[in-house]
Design an enzyme around this catalytic site. Structure first.
Site, PDB file in Angstrom:
ATOM      1  N   ALA B  44      74.159 -23.721 -31.937  1.00 42.80           N
ATOM      2  CA  ALA B  44      73.087 -24.674 -31.674  1.00 42.80           C
ATOM      3  C   ALA B  44      72.702 -25.445 -32.936  1.00 42.80           C
ATOM      4  O   ALA B  44      72.393 -26.631 -32.870  1.00 42.80           O
ATOM      5  CB  ALA B  44      71.872 -23.957 -31.098  1.00 42.80           C
ATOM      6  N   ARG B 337      75.126  -9.400 -15.002  1.00 40.73           N
ATOM      7  CA  ARG B 337      74.958  -8.341 -16.005  1.00 40.73           C
ATOM      8  C   ARG B 337      73.818  -7.394 -15.697  1.00 40.73           C
ATOM      9  O   ARG B 337      73.952  -6.181 -15.866  1.00 40.73           O
ATOM     10  CB  ARG B 337      74.724  -9.003 -17.372  1.00 40.73           C
ATOM     11  N   HIS B 408      71.741  -7.236 -25.666  1.00 42.24           N
ATOM     12  CA  HIS B 408      72.751  -8.214 -26.035  1.00 42.24           C
ATOM     13  C   HIS B 408      72.185  -9.603 -26.302  1.00 42.24           C
ATOM     14  O   HIS B 408      72.675 -10.334 -27.162  1.00 42.24           O
ATOM     15  CB  HIS B 408      73.772  -8.295 -24.894  1.00 42.24           C
ATOM     16  N   ARG B 442      70.777 -14.091 -18.074  1.00 41.71           N
ATOM     17  CA  ARG B 442      71.765 -15.102 -18.408  1.00 41.71           C
ATOM     18  C   ARG B 442      73.126 -14.715 -17.847  1.00 41.71           C
ATOM     19  O   ARG B 442      73.524 -13.556 -17.942  1.00 41.71           O
ATOM     20  CB  ARG B 442      71.862 -15.273 -19.929  1.00 41.71           C
TER      21      ARG B 442
END
Lengths: 261, 644
Positions: B44, B337, B408, B442
């Site tokens: 980013a 996940r 994570h 995510r």
């Protein structure tokens, strides 16, 4: 416990560690003992044990660079028993595990030794010379936006795979530390050949190789004598073939170059 | 303060184009009169710094690493999503948008997510043009694979090292701008405060990690691309230096912190092996494409496996429970996940876990090896298998991998509007540092997508809107706010050095991590959270009385660096607990045990909790104030997520 080796017993080790307060000061080897080291620990976790112990005793912990501890960021850089990243082939220091050592062993730990990599403190060195070499041409000159569709230019899989292999260099500097001349040829050649192999990189191939090699010389790295210690000690297996590609690219560039400097 | 997302009106598919037309532009000749600070050089940050410099802005980029190439984006393994539909399997921008909103359990902002899906296709083109060697088919075109939470194949990859290749691409673009003099690069410089002048972000305070010197830097705008805060948990897949300090300092200067309790526990990590463990290693989610997750069917068999009486590869098919395939036949091993992690934990809680600790499940490749070959598997996952063997001393070609969930990624982060601006005008947050696109969970291969979308394509357009309204006058560090912030930073360093206590920064960090994992981890309940809150407050008090750091502030001092980061984690940890307590529902990675369906799945409460919780700092040891951004869904219907 991982249960990977139920018979593994904790080890007691003697460490001989390079201590140097800063770049200006002189340094020396200092001996430390560490006890009850699990064979399943990584080498850096073993140093964590030493540092926690030193801190508890009110002594300055040993400075060393590390970050991902997965072998990919290229931060860790220890010269262990006279070898870049220690005894295990194809392994960064952070992925080296203590099961590769034995109880009672003495381990000598030094920073990378090269004029182009001045010591910051203890085992941490300044590798910004590598960044300046990339800044000299290790890129394709495209701005963000306006690029063609990703599938516009097909690239043969074997070419793409070879470019990938070269591109996996982690920039740790083990090749420089392993070389008796402290040459950066393997590092430079990995980037040169990645981009020379790909159609996107071919447009600037000539100026790139000239500028990167010139920068490498300015930074004070030594000459390459084609012995290959660099590739032998490279933790990610960057091949000597890249140096051959660099030499070819460099000669081609010199023959057709407009750059008379 | 009322939170205005500034998401444009109008049809979803037209919002971004319309917005780009409506934002103010900075005249090309004037761009060089503006200075922009970018902190962090991961995907980013490096992409933002390079792209802003290409536009003509003067960029100052900062990293605490010795080189911008070392940012933790480098360790991302699996891939990057893009709605290219190269595979002709029904993918589209809308499908990627829909999958991401659903995967995030309907806790993200529609307009942002749609824009992310739109620019995803440009990311691939950009990276290919930079010379990123993505995996290719024999015909020379780009290869794809599928990833968790999706039924199409849209993930672009470079073996198991996609993050490395994308970051080196962004780093090369950044290096080019450094060479041109458009980016001034500051390495080994850690942000320790944000400077706000008359309500606008105008600069930062940094500490040089080699000399210890405190420096101030001024600019017309500041972009934070400083990553996530997963290391609050001590053990995570994050790199050792990853920390929350930049975001937390900005928060204390007025930037709201959104959804701090939304953390992602990744299902496939190498299990913990001992107390000395310093970090956990991820085994890419892409492995779930070909690996099958199982535990022994009975507790008795699990015990025999744990005691090494039976090798896992010798356990008969009838004695195995492929629990993800059994419970979620539609998605099987490719469930998102959060679902995979919770199920692994449930198996271990039932006593069917494996490994000597019983806290692991198997990820088995024997079938794919039989169907293709060990060599074919090595082509795809060679580096991951080698890494697994180095760490565990076990050969995953012969014996199934042991895996267990680990922290994570953090979906929460600084609250930003559609322009990626925080609640401090002139302060922006990109990548994992902000909260914007992933809701409560995510999807795999979406972090790289978001980091690069923000940096290459969003911030270069949106930052102009703010700068165009700012006079192009030179900025300096003369304002007293700079001296004040610098003095504050120096006083804090002195304070840490003066305590001279008995416990190391790591000891405090480990204890905090344990509390967070036990009470604010994969499963949470009100009682545990309240207990953790009290314990964290106690631990924070002890820290400021008993932490031990030696040496001085005028040298390279890694224990001092660590102490500063742990101090901030101790404050952020409590806010995470507060947020988890406030959210009386389960969604995505936030699983409150009190709020579950009969089948044990997360039970959302859309009537009361379809909002972004944006926390406002009100002073030291004061409760933070909760501000809400109500989430409006005009294009998707909120449903119970089902992967069955």
């Amino acid at each position: 416990m991982a249960g990977s080796n139920p018979n593994a017993k904790p080890m007691n080790l003697t460490l001989r560690v390079w201590r140097q307060p800063n770049h200006q000061a002189s340094g020396q080897i200092v001996e430390y003992k560490v006890n009850e080291i699990s064979p399943d620990m990584s080498f850096l976790e073993m140093l964590d044990v030493l540092n926690e112990d030193l801190l508890h005793k009110g002594q300055d912990p040993v400075a060393f660079d590390h970050d991902c501890r997965e072998g990919i960021c290229g931060s860790c850089a220890l010269f262990i028993n006279g070898r870049s990243h220690g005894p295990e082939k194809g392994t960064t220091t952070c992925q080296l595990h203590m099961r590769k050592f034995s109880d009672g062993e003495t381990i000598t730990i030094e920073p990378w030794r090269a004029n182009a990599f001045p010591v910051n403190k203890d085992l941490s060195v300044d590798r910004s010379a590598f960044d300046r070499i990339i800044q000299a041409g290790g890129y394709v000159s495209v701005n963000t936006g306006g690029t063609p569709d990703g599938n516009e230019i097909p690239i043969p899989k074997d070419i793409s795979d070879r470019a990938f292999e070269a591109a996996t260099c982690i920039g740790c500097g083990a090749c420089v530390a392993a070389c008796k001349n402290a040459s950066a040829m393997l590092f430079v050649s990995a980037k040169v050949s990645q981009l020379a192999l790909l159609p996107q990189g071919q447009v600037e191939a000539q100026t790139r190789v000239e500028n990167m090699v010139a920068r490498m010389d300015i930074e004070g790295f030594g000459a390459c004598s084609n012995i290959g210690s660099c590739a032998a000690e490279c933790p990610v297996g960057i091949s000597l073939e890249n140096i051959a590609i660099l030499n070819r690219e460099f000669l081609t560039a010199k023959v057709v170059s407009n750059n008379m400097a | 303060m009322a939170l205005n997302s500034k998401a444009p009106e109008g049809p979803l598919a037209e919002k971004w184009d319309k917005h780009k037309f409506n934002v103010k532009l900075v005249n090309p000749a004037n761009k060089r009169k503006y200075d922009v600070i970018v902190v962090g050089t991961g995907l980013a940050g490096a992409s933002a710094a390079a792209s802003l410099a290409e536009l003509g802005y003067n960029v100052k980029a900062f990293t605490y690493h010795d080189s911008p190439r070392r940012a933790h984006s480098i360790a991302a393994q699996g891939g990057v999503n893009a709605a290219k539909n190269y595979q002709n399997d029904g993918d589209s921008v809308f499908r990627l948008f829909y999958d991401t909103i659903k995967g995030g359990d309907y806790r993200s902002r529609e307009a942002n997510v749609y824009r992310l899906a739109q620019v995803s296709v440009n990311i691939i083109d950009q990276c290919v043009a930079q010379g990123v060697p993505f995996a290719r088919e024999y015909g020379g075109l780009l290869a794809n694979r599928s990833f968790g939470g999706a039924q199409v194949s849209r993930t672009f990859y470079a073996r198991g090292q996609t993050g490395q290749q994308l970051l080196l691409g962004a780093y090369s673009a950044l290096s080019r701008q450094i060479a041109y003099g458009k980016v001034k690069m500051y390495t080994r410089s850690e942000l320790l405060d944000v400077v706000v002048v008359d309500g606008q972000a105008r600069g930062i305070v940094t500490r040089n990690l080699i000399t210890g010197e405190t420096q101030t830097h001024a600019a017309h705008a500041v972009v934070l691309a400083t990553g996530g805060y997963g290391n609050v948990f001590y053990l995570s897949t994050n790199a050792m230096y990853c920390n929350a300090t930049a975001a937390w300092r900005a928060h204390k200067k007025g930037a709201y912190f959104a959804n701090p309790c939304f953390t992602q526990i990744h299902p496939t990590c190498i299990p913990v092996s001992g107390d000395y463990q310093s970090k956990l290693t991820l085994m890419s989610e892409s492995l779930r494409n070909d690996g099958r997750v199982w535990v022994p069917k009975t507790k008795e068999m699990a015990e025999r496996v744990r005691n090494n009486e039976v090798k896992p590869q010798d356990v008969q098919e009838d004695d195995r429970d492929y629990f993800l395939e059994r419970k979620y036949p539609a998605f099987g091993n490719l469930v998102p996940r959060d679902v995979a992690s919770r199920n692994a934990k449930q198996m271990c809680d039932e006593g069917r876990g494996v490994g000597s600790t019983g806290l692991a499940v198997y990820l088995d490749f024997s079938e794919i090896i039989k169907r293709t070959s060990a060599e074919a598997v090595s082509q795809k996952y060679g580096n991951l298998f080698a890494m697994y063997e180095k760490i565990t001393d076990e050969n995953p070609y012969e014996r199934p991998m042991r895996i267990y969930p680990a922290v994570h990624y953090t979906m929460g982060g600084l609250w930003v509007d559609y322009n990626l601006q925080t609640t401090i005008p002139g302060l922006y947050a990109t990548g994992e540092c902000n909260f914007s696109d992933h809701g409560a969970n995510r999807l795999g291969a979406s972090a790289l997508m978001q980091g690069l979308a923000d940096g290459y394509f969003v911030i270069p357009s949106t930052i102009g809107d703010y700068l165009a309204a700012t006079p192009p006058k030179p900025v300096t560090t003369d304002h007293p706010a700079f001296a004040e912030a610098k003095a504050g930073v120096q006083a804090r360093v002195e304070q840490l050095l003066s305590i001279k206590g008995n416990r190391t920064p790591d000891e405090f960090h480990k204890k905090l991590g344990h509390l967070m994992w036990e009470y604010c981890g994969m499963a949470r309940n009100a009682e545990g959270l309240k207990f953790a809150k009290a314990e964290i407050a106690k631990l924070r008090k002890e820290f400021w009385q008993d932490v031990k750091v030696v040496g001085s502030g005028e040298e390279m001092n890694q224990a001092l660096e660590k102490a500063g980061r742990v101090a901030d984690f101790l404050e952020l940890g409590e806010l995470m607990v507060d947020d988890a307590l406030d959210r009386n529902e389960s969604c995505g990675g936030h699983f409150r045990e009190e709020y579950a369906t009969e089948e044990g799945e997360a039970k959302r409460d859309d009537d009361h909790y379809a909002y972004v919780a944006a926390w406002e700092y009100t002073g030291d040891n004061q409760p933070e104030r909760l501000n809400k951004e109500e989430l409006v869904f005009e294009n998707v219907k909120l449903t119970q997520r089902s992967y069955k």
